[in-house]
Design an enzyme around this catalytic site. Structure first.
Site, PDB file in Angstrom:
ATOM      1  N   HIS A 106       0.851  -1.201   0.000  1.00  0.00           N
ATOM      2  CA  HIS A 106       0.000   0.000   0.000  1.00  0.00           C
ATOM      3  C   HIS A 106       0.883   1.245   0.000  1.00  0.00           C
ATOM      4  O   HIS A 106       1.274   1.762   1.049  1.00  0.00           O
ATOM      5  CB  HIS A 106      -0.940  -0.009   1.227  1.00  0.00           C
ATOM      6  CG  HIS A 106      -1.946   1.110   1.202  1.00  0.00           C
ATOM      7  ND1 HIS A 106      -3.292   0.904   1.381  1.00  0.00           N
ATOM      8  CD2 HIS A 106      -1.814   2.437   1.012  1.00  0.00           C
ATOM      9  CE1 HIS A 106      -3.936   2.056   1.298  1.00  0.00           C
ATOM     10  NE2 HIS A 106      -3.048   3.013   1.083  1.00  0.00           N
ATOM     11  N   HIS A 108       1.531   4.989  -2.445  1.00  0.00           N
ATOM     12  CA  HIS A 108       0.991   5.825  -3.519  1.00  0.00           C
ATOM     13  C   HIS A 108       2.096   6.404  -4.398  1.00  0.00           C
ATOM     14  O   HIS A 108       3.163   6.784  -3.903  1.00  0.00           O
ATOM     15  CB  HIS A 108       0.138   6.950  -2.937  1.00  0.00           C
ATOM     16  CG  HIS A 108      -1.126   6.435  -2.315  1.00  0.00           C
ATOM     17  ND1 HIS A 108      -2.288   6.275  -3.025  1.00  0.00           N
ATOM     18  CD2 HIS A 108      -1.389   6.006  -1.063  1.00  0.00           C
ATOM     19  CE1 HIS A 108      -3.228   5.788  -2.221  1.00  0.00           C
ATOM     20  NE2 HIS A 108      -2.715   5.619  -1.026  1.00  0.00           N
ATOM     21  N   ASP A 109       1.781   6.494  -5.686  1.00  0.00           N
ATOM     22  CA  ASP A 109       2.719   6.931  -6.718  1.00  0.00           C
ATOM     23  C   ASP A 109       3.582   8.144  -6.371  1.00  0.00           C
ATOM     24  O   ASP A 109       4.799   8.096  -6.432  1.00  0.00           O
ATOM     25  CB  ASP A 109       1.964   7.188  -8.047  1.00  0.00           C
ATOM     26  CG  ASP A 109       0.642   7.950  -7.883  1.00  0.00           C
ATOM     27  OD1 ASP A 109       0.343   8.395  -6.755  1.00  0.00           O
ATOM     28  OD2 ASP A 109      -0.089   8.097  -8.884  1.00  0.00           O
ATOM     29  N   TRP A 198      -5.830  17.144   6.353  1.00  0.00           N
ATOM     30  CA  TRP A 198      -6.219  16.633   5.031  1.00  0.00           C
ATOM     31  C   TRP A 198      -6.131  17.726   3.970  1.00  0.00           C
ATOM     32  O   TRP A 198      -5.744  17.474   2.829  1.00  0.00           O
ATOM     33  CB  TRP A 198      -7.628  16.033   5.058  1.00  0.00           C
ATOM     34  CG  TRP A 198      -7.588  14.567   5.376  1.00  0.00           C
ATOM     35  CD1 TRP A 198      -7.778  13.994   6.604  1.00  0.00           C
ATOM     36  CD2 TRP A 198      -7.297  13.492   4.468  1.00  0.00           C
ATOM     37  NE1 TRP A 198      -7.637  12.625   6.509  1.00  0.00           N
ATOM     38  CE2 TRP A 198      -7.346  12.291   5.214  1.00  0.00           C
ATOM     39  CE3 TRP A 198      -7.006  13.424   3.111  1.00  0.00           C
ATOM     40  CZ2 TRP A 198      -7.112  11.036   4.643  1.00  0.00           C
ATOM     41  CZ3 TRP A 198      -6.777  12.178   2.533  1.00  0.00           C
ATOM     42  CH2 TRP A 198      -6.828  10.998   3.298  1.00  0.00           C
ATOM     43  N   GLN A 203      -3.211  19.792  -0.673  1.00  0.00           N
ATOM     44  CA  GLN A 203      -2.466  20.911  -1.260  1.00  0.00           C
ATOM     45  C   GLN A 203      -1.050  20.492  -1.664  1.00  0.00           C
ATOM     46  O   GLN A 203      -0.523  20.941  -2.679  1.00  0.00           O
ATOM     47  CB  GLN A 203      -2.381  22.084  -0.261  1.00  0.00           C
ATOM     48  CG  GLN A 203      -3.646  22.910  -0.160  1.00  0.00           C
ATOM     49  CD  GLN A 203      -4.038  23.557  -1.492  1.00  0.00           C
ATOM     50  OE1 GLN A 203      -3.193  23.978  -2.277  1.00  0.00           O
ATOM     51  NE2 GLN A 203      -5.331  23.604  -1.756  1.00  0.00           N
ATOM     52  N   PHE A 205      -0.040  17.602  -2.700  1.00  0.00           N
ATOM     53  CA  PHE A 205      -0.079  16.865  -3.978  1.00  0.00           C
ATOM     54  C   PHE A 205      -0.278  17.823  -5.152  1.00  0.00           C
ATOM     55  O   PHE A 205       0.342  17.667  -6.200  1.00  0.00           O
ATOM     56  CB  PHE A 205      -1.174  15.793  -3.968  1.00  0.00           C
ATOM     57  CG  PHE A 205      -0.749  14.539  -3.257  1.00  0.00           C
ATOM     58  CD1 PHE A 205       0.162  13.676  -3.845  1.00  0.00           C
ATOM     59  CD2 PHE A 205      -1.223  14.233  -1.994  1.00  0.00           C
ATOM     60  CE1 PHE A 205       0.585  12.514  -3.201  1.00  0.00           C
ATOM     61  CE2 PHE A 205      -0.808  13.082  -1.338  1.00  0.00           C
ATOM     62  CZ  PHE A 205       0.087  12.230  -1.937  1.00  0.00           C
ATOM     63  N   GLY A 320      -8.339   9.349  -1.843  1.00  0.00           N
ATOM     64  CA  GLY A 320      -8.849  10.605  -1.291  1.00  0.00           C
ATOM     65  C   GLY A 320      -9.532  10.320   0.036  1.00  0.00           C
ATOM     66  O   GLY A 320      -9.789   9.179   0.392  1.00  0.00           O
ATOM     67  N   HIS A 350      -9.480   1.109  -0.535  1.00  0.00           N
ATOM     68  CA  HIS A 350      -9.295   1.796   0.736  1.00  0.00           C
ATOM     69  C   HIS A 350     -10.651   1.718   1.438  1.00  0.00           C
ATOM     70  O   HIS A 350     -11.672   2.047   0.824  1.00  0.00           O
ATOM     71  CB  HIS A 350      -9.038   3.283   0.512  1.00  0.00           C
ATOM     72  CG  HIS A 350      -7.627   3.665   0.194  1.00  0.00           C
ATOM     73  ND1 HIS A 350      -7.055   3.439  -1.023  1.00  0.00           N
ATOM     74  CD2 HIS A 350      -6.692   4.306   0.944  1.00  0.00           C
ATOM     75  CE1 HIS A 350      -5.818   3.920  -1.012  1.00  0.00           C
ATOM     76  NE2 HIS A 350      -5.567   4.449   0.169  1.00  0.00           N
ATOM     77  N   GLU A 353     -10.833   3.937   6.700  1.00  0.00           N
ATOM     78  CA  GLU A 353      -9.813   4.882   7.170  1.00  0.00           C
ATOM     79  C   GLU A 353     -10.580   6.043   7.794  1.00  0.00           C
ATOM     80  O   GLU A 353     -10.599   7.155   7.290  1.00  0.00           O
ATOM     81  CB  GLU A 353      -8.950   5.378   5.999  1.00  0.00           C
ATOM     82  CG  GLU A 353      -7.765   6.233   6.430  1.00  0.00           C
ATOM     83  CD  GLU A 353      -7.016   6.851   5.241  1.00  0.00           C
ATOM     84  OE1 GLU A 353      -7.511   6.779   4.103  1.00  0.00           O
ATOM     85  OE2 GLU A 353      -5.944   7.434   5.472  1.00  0.00           O
ATOM     86  N   HIS A 378      -6.028   0.161   4.788  1.00  0.00           N
ATOM     87  CA  HIS A 378      -6.171   0.701   6.144  1.00  0.00           C
ATOM     88  C   HIS A 378      -7.053  -0.162   7.046  1.00  0.00           C
ATOM     89  O   HIS A 378      -6.581  -0.703   8.025  1.00  0.00           O
ATOM     90  CB  HIS A 378      -6.685   2.144   6.150  1.00  0.00           C
ATOM     91  CG  HIS A 378      -5.697   3.111   5.590  1.00  0.00           C
ATOM     92  ND1 HIS A 378      -4.515   3.398   6.228  1.00  0.00           N
ATOM     93  CD2 HIS A 378      -5.694   3.835   4.460  1.00  0.00           C
ATOM     94  CE1 HIS A 378      -3.825   4.266   5.508  1.00  0.00           C
ATOM     95  NE2 HIS A 378      -4.517   4.545   4.417  1.00  0.00           N
TER      96      HIS A 378
END
Ligand SMILES: *[C@@H]1O[C@H](CO)[C@@H](O)[C@H](O)[C@H]1NC(C)=O
Ligand SMILES: *[C@@H]1O[C@H](CO)[C@@H](O)[C@H](O)[C@H]1NC(C)=O
Ligand SMILES: *[C@@H]1O[C@H](CO)[C@@H](O)[C@H](O)[C@H]1NC(C)=O
Ligand SMILES: *[C@@H]1O[C@H](CO)[C@@H](O)[C@H](O)[C@H]1NC(C)=O
Ligand SMILES: *[C@@H]1O[C@H](CO)[C@@H](O)[C@H](O)[C@H]1NC(C)=O
Ligand SMILES: [Zn+2]
Length: 513
Positions: A106, A108-109, A198, A203, A205, A320, A350, A353, A378
């Site tokens: 798990h 993220h890119d 969050w 922001q 990203f 998200g 996901h 979470e 999660h």
């Protein structure tokens, strides 16, 4: 030991019998011992049989852990941002870094690798423009002549800006501060609520977007990310990837198949250069903020990608914030398309979470399972859903536990209290992963292994637990059974070498002090 571990229920029966027949007021210490053994055997790794060398290493680990737990500044009890330097100097962490951890399932890119390189190298490349938004965030673009964006129109060529500054350190710091949520300030003060963190997270990203979607950087960032995991002794990755539009300097753009193909090429190159690395697969993701018609299109596209790139593409997921995005059930029509058409598209949702118990969003866990998710991202809320938890166990749907992410995103403060403690104590199918390590000031997988092993694993989790977690990461991957056997054989060789090289780790560490 009077009771064998293989017959745990015998102990309970005897205890009940003992209580009924009564007698002494002090419980029988042998019965007590048996129950303690029974519980220990139920935990993750509890049935693992260790070799003599492994037992010696385990004894050293136990000793180190006992010392660590005695500390007044016990790292898992602290916010990761503050605990990081302490973790770095921990001998247990040193060992976990060297340990072959198997796979990271798990991640993220655009948060898989260090962001420092983006600031120190990428923003120093020619044609890099920066713009400050109305909301004091920043945006980047590589171009010969950038076009105005809404809320961000005043592009500055960084090369010119830096030439005017006597010292660019401050500027670089402020760029870095935009790209990560890690901070030297007090995180509790800077990020008082889940909403605030969050918002900053999303922001960040947006700020890095124009850097990482520039074709040459896109390629190299991925290669560097793989390198970081490889250096951290991770042999295989399953990466959640947005497959965004990638652009070139002249403004031409590339589509999703191009991005996926690029991931495939870079993965093959990396694996060829590092024969003890097993590879990577991609889970195509879309933001859960999209509407129904967009979701339908994206699922259609996911099915095509799955068909055209079966080797690299593992499946599909939504990303998200769950609390503010749409629940899985809202998208039920789109998500049912593959099954209706008899097309294979594995899901890796996901879910859970959240700490909003009882809301629509809180249903994601059960819904993910009803949609036959292959794993649960999660699953923080899983222990509060006995039916979902039972299904996850019965169907062997592993939970991807990301301790540092859950703490930084304010679901839990003290990692000893992470709900995965309960899951680990009964060997629920689970793996440890790191979600967005670069964003949290972490890297690779070892920091999260540390928090899991020393934090919610407690004193009782041992080398067998670590071994089972590593094996889990391959067993619960999307690899075919045949590939899993191959990966496990490779891992096994690394593990045996690791154990033999570190049997005397404690002695070595003590002489270093
Ligand atoms: C960025 O890194 C590459 C190698 O990865 C190097 O060739 C190049 O000179 C670096 N550029 C800057 C501006 O630091
Ligand atoms: C630039 O400024 C930083 C502090 O803002 C300072 O630490 C650093 O030494 C300065 N560098 C030079 C070359 O003056
Ligand atoms: C982002 O960069 C801008 C411009 O340098 C700066 O004003 C702002 O404080 C930075 N944001 C963060 C969160 O550091
Ligand atoms: C869905 O979102 C897309 C992209 O934001 C937009 O173009 C479209 O009009 C929306 N459709 C509906 C039905 O709201
Ligand atoms: C889930 O799996 C069950 C049993 O294999 C199947 O009947 C059902 O159609 C699947 N549902 C979805 C949405 O994949
Ligand atoms: Zn995630």
């Amino acid at each position: 030991m009077i009771m064998s571990l293989q017959r745990p229920y015998a102990a309970v029966a005897c205890l009940l019998l003992y209580c009924l027949t009564g007698g002494l007021s002090i419980p029988d210490p042998r019965q007590r011992e048996a129950l303690i053994e029974q519980e220990a055997s139920m935990q993750t790794g509890g049935q693992m049989v260790l070799t003599d060398a492994e037992k010696r290493l385990d004894a050293a680990l136990f000793k180190m852990k006992q010392e660590e737990v005695m500390r007044a500044d016990f790292p898992p009890a602290m916010h990761f941002f503050k605990a990081r330097p302490l973790i770095r100097s921990s001998p247990i962490f040193g060992l976990l870094q060297k340990m072959p951890k198997g796979a990271a399932l798990h991640v993220h890119d655009f948060a898989m690798g260090s962001l420092e390189w983006l600031v120190k190298n990428v923003t120093y490349q020619p044609h890099c423009y920066m713009c400050v938004t109305d909301g004091q965030s920043i945006r980047f673009i590589f171009s010969r002549r950038p076009k105005a964006l809404p809320h961000c129109s005043d592009w500055t060529l960084l090369e010119d800006l830096r030439a005017k500054l006597v010292n660019a350190t401050e500027l670089d710091h402020s760029i870095m501060a935009n790209l990560t949520i890690f901070t030297d300030q007090d995180p509790e003060v800077l990020y008082p609520s889940q909403n605030v963190i969050w918002d900053r997270f999303e922001q960040a990203f947006l700020a890095m977007w124009g850097l990482v979607t520039y074709a040459p950087v896109f390629r190299e960032y991925y290669y560097r990310g793989l390198t970081e995991f490889y250096m951290d002794n991770v042999m295989y990755l399953e990466l959640r990837a947005l497959l965004p539009e990638i652009y070139e300097l002249d403004g031409t753009t590339h589509d999703k198949p191009w991005a996926l193909k690029t991931y495939q090429d870079v993965t093959r190159q990396f694996t060829a250069e590092h024969p003890d690395f097993f590879g990577a697969r991609l889970i195509f993701t879309v933001h859960r903020g999209v509407n129904m018609s967009v979701m339908t299109e994206v699922v259609e596209e996911a099915m095509k990608l799955q068909r055209d790139f079966p080797d690299i593409m593992a499946g599909f997921d939504l990303v998200g914030r769950e609390d503010s995005g749409r629940p899985l059930w809202y998208f039920r029509d789109a998500l049912s398309l593959p099954v209706e058409r008899g097309v294979m598209l594995p899901f890796f949702f996901h879910a859970g979470e959240t700490d909003l118990e009882g809301t629509e969003v809180d249903q994601n866990l059960l819904d993910a399972l009803l949609f036959n998710t292959s794993r649960i991202g999660h699953g923080f809320a899983l222990v509060r859903h006995p039916v979902a938890k039972g299904l996850s166990r019965r169907k062997g749907v592993a939970v991807e536990v990301c301790p540092i992410s859950n703490q930084v995103m304010k679901l839990v403060k003290d990692l000893r209290n992470h709900p995965a403690a309960a899951l680990m104590s009964e060997n629920h199918p689970l793996v440890i992963s790191s979600d967005d390590p670069a964003m949290f000031g972490s890297s690779g997988l070892s920091y999260d292994f540390y928090e899991a092993f020393v934090g919610f694993g407690g004193i009782r989790s041992n080398l067998g637990s670590l071994k089972e977690l590593a094996i889990n990461s391959i067993r619960y991957s999307s690899l075919t059974l045949k590939q899993q056997e191959k990966a496990l054989a490779l891992w096994q060789r690394q593990w045996i070498r690791f154990v033999s090289e570190n049997v005397d780790y404690l002695k070595y560490t003590l002489t270093q002090l």
